[in-house]
Write an enzyme that holds these catalytic residues in place. Structure first.
Site, PDB file in Angstrom:
ATOM      1  N   LYS A  12       0.867  -1.190   0.000  1.00 20.61           N
ATOM      2  CA  LYS A  12       0.000   0.000   0.000  1.00 20.61           C
ATOM      3  C   LYS A  12       0.899   1.234   0.000  1.00 20.61           C
ATOM      4  CE  LYS A  12      -4.231   0.139   0.667  1.00 20.61           C
ATOM      5  NZ  LYS A  12      -5.167  -0.262  -0.413  1.00 20.61           N
ATOM      6  N   THR A  57      -3.300  -5.434   0.495  1.00 18.09           N
ATOM      7  CA  THR A  57      -2.687  -4.124   0.745  1.00 18.09           C
ATOM      8  C   THR A  57      -3.518  -3.352   1.755  1.00 18.09           C
ATOM      9  OG1 THR A  57      -3.801  -2.947  -1.061  1.00 18.09           O
ATOM     10  CG2 THR A  57      -1.737  -4.081  -1.597  1.00 18.09           C
ATOM     11  N   HIS A 246      19.486  27.105 -11.618  1.00 14.50           N
ATOM     12  CA  HIS A 246      20.259  28.194 -12.203  1.00 14.50           C
ATOM     13  C   HIS A 246      19.628  29.560 -11.940  1.00 14.50           C
ATOM     14  CE1 HIS A 246      22.546  25.142 -14.269  1.00 14.50           C
ATOM     15  NE2 HIS A 246      21.484  24.708 -14.896  1.00 14.50           N
TER      16      HIS A 246
HETATM   17  O1  URC Z   1      28.254  23.350 -10.685  1.00 17.18           O
HETATM   18  C1  URC Z   1      28.090  23.170 -11.904  1.00 17.18           C
HETATM   19  N1  URC Z   1      28.419  21.961 -12.454  1.00 17.18           N
HETATM   20  C2  URC Z   1      28.249  21.691 -13.779  1.00 17.18           C
HETATM   21  O2  URC Z   1      28.573  20.573 -14.247  1.00 17.18           O
HETATM   22  C3  URC Z   1      27.717  22.719 -14.580  1.00 17.18           C
HETATM   23  N2  URC Z   1      27.410  22.787 -15.906  1.00 17.18           N
HETATM   24  C4  URC Z   1      26.905  24.028 -16.121  1.00 17.18           C
HETATM   25  O3  URC Z   1      26.478  24.435 -17.245  1.00 17.18           O
HETATM   26  N3  URC Z   1      26.885  24.762 -14.973  1.00 17.18           N
HETATM   27  C5  URC Z   1      27.384  23.956 -13.990  1.00 17.18           C
HETATM   28  N4  URC Z   1      27.581  24.161 -12.666  1.00 17.18           N
END
Ligand code: URC
Length: 297
Positions: A12, A57, A246
């Site tokens: 479950k 379950t 990013h």
């Molecule tokens: O810390 C990072 N590792 C990567 O492998 C990578 N590749 C990327 O484009 N930016 C980053 N930053």
């Protein structure tokens, strides 16, 4: 050509169990998401529909709720061990049990300057996890956390990387680094003070993230993992998964405005995904400790 039934298990998934201790005016709360899975001679349920070995379950779910009352939930690791031992020890055909638990943390509401007895606020978004396996080879506990969102606004670099015709990324010696960490750690013992160890592991990983002058997220993960394994001899393996969330400098130059690392576009995708396993070279075998079920990790 014959078709054979391979690996299988059933259980479950995601029973939401809230355990409140209400012995007096000051209550305690544990908020869990529990997944059980049983392993054993269940082939006939698949091949012929014979259910005679199949503990439903629904029963597994009921057991998880009943144990939350009878055994309590001091730690998710111990509660998972109790449940897994029950299925393997008390339910005849079962040879292996896998219990995966997520715990959502609550903190007491502060009302008129003091902690309230029976009101809480959901705490953070990170989730403590435990994955317990009991089978003929032994007892295994993998502790963990997921969705621990971290960001540092300096102290991170990414430069000196391999370049080819498709490389456009500029090198940087000062960038924002952010992630939503998913970390799992395997213990070599089940004799552990689980509730003592968990916050210390989390604090160590946060410390490494904060204090390392990072040359890459890869290096940061290595430092987080080694810090934990150096502090806790019982932790023999650490698995880390970190999206690189990013933060790109937003180009304000187009408007004649300077942007010295102050305004960013936080992209939600695509993201880098950095993963690593750290293992002691004398670690005991993991056997099925990492065999997850139901998509929960
Ligand atoms: O810390 C990072 N590792 C990567 O492998 C990578 N590749 C990327 O484009 N930016 C980053 N930053």
């Amino acid at each position: 050509m014959a078709i054979i039934l391979g690996d299988n298990q059933y259980g479950k998934a995601e029973s939401r169990i809230v355990r409140i201790v209400r012995d007096g005016p000051r209550h305690e709360i544990r908020d869990l998401n529990v997944t059980t899975a049983l392993r054993g001679p269940f082939e006939q349920a698949y091949l012929t529909g014979d259910q005679s070995n199949v503990l439903p379950t629904d029963t597994q779910k009921n057991t998880a709720y009943a144990f939350a009352k009878s055994k309590g939930v001091d730690s998710i690791e111990e509660y998972g061990l109790e449940l897994a031992r029950h299925f393997v020890g008390d339910v005849d055909p079962v040879t292996g049990a896998r219990i995966e638990i997520e715990e959502f943390a609550w903190e007491r509401a502060v009302v008129d300057g003091s902690e309230h007895d029976h009101t809480w606020l959901r705490k953070g978004q990170d989730v403590r996890t435990a994955a317990v396996t009991v089978d003929a080879t032994g007892e295994y506990v993998v502790g963990g956390l997921k969705d621990l969102v971290l960001l540092k606004s300096t102290g991170s670099e990414f430069a000196g990387f391999l370049k080819d015709d498709f490389t456009t990324l500029p090198e940087t010696h000062d960038r924002v680094m952010a992630t939503a960490l998913d970390a799992k750690w395997r213990f070599s013992s089940v004799d552990v003070d689980w509730n003592d160890v968990y916050p210390r592991i989390k604090a160590l990983m946060v410390r490494e993230f904060a204090t390392l002058q990072s040359l890459a997220l890869q290096q940061t993960l290595w430092h987080m993992g080694t810090a934990v394994m150096e502090e806790f001899p019982d932790i023999v393996e650490v698995r880390l998964k970190a999206p690189n969330k990013h933060h790109f400098d937003f180009d304000l130059g187009r408007f004649g405005v300077e942007n010295a690392g102050e305004v960013f576009w936080a992209a939600d995708r695509a993201y880098g995904l950095i993963e690593a396993t750290l293992l002691r070279d004398d670690a005991p075998p993991a056997n099925d400790a990492w065999r997850f079920s139901a998509g929960l990790a």
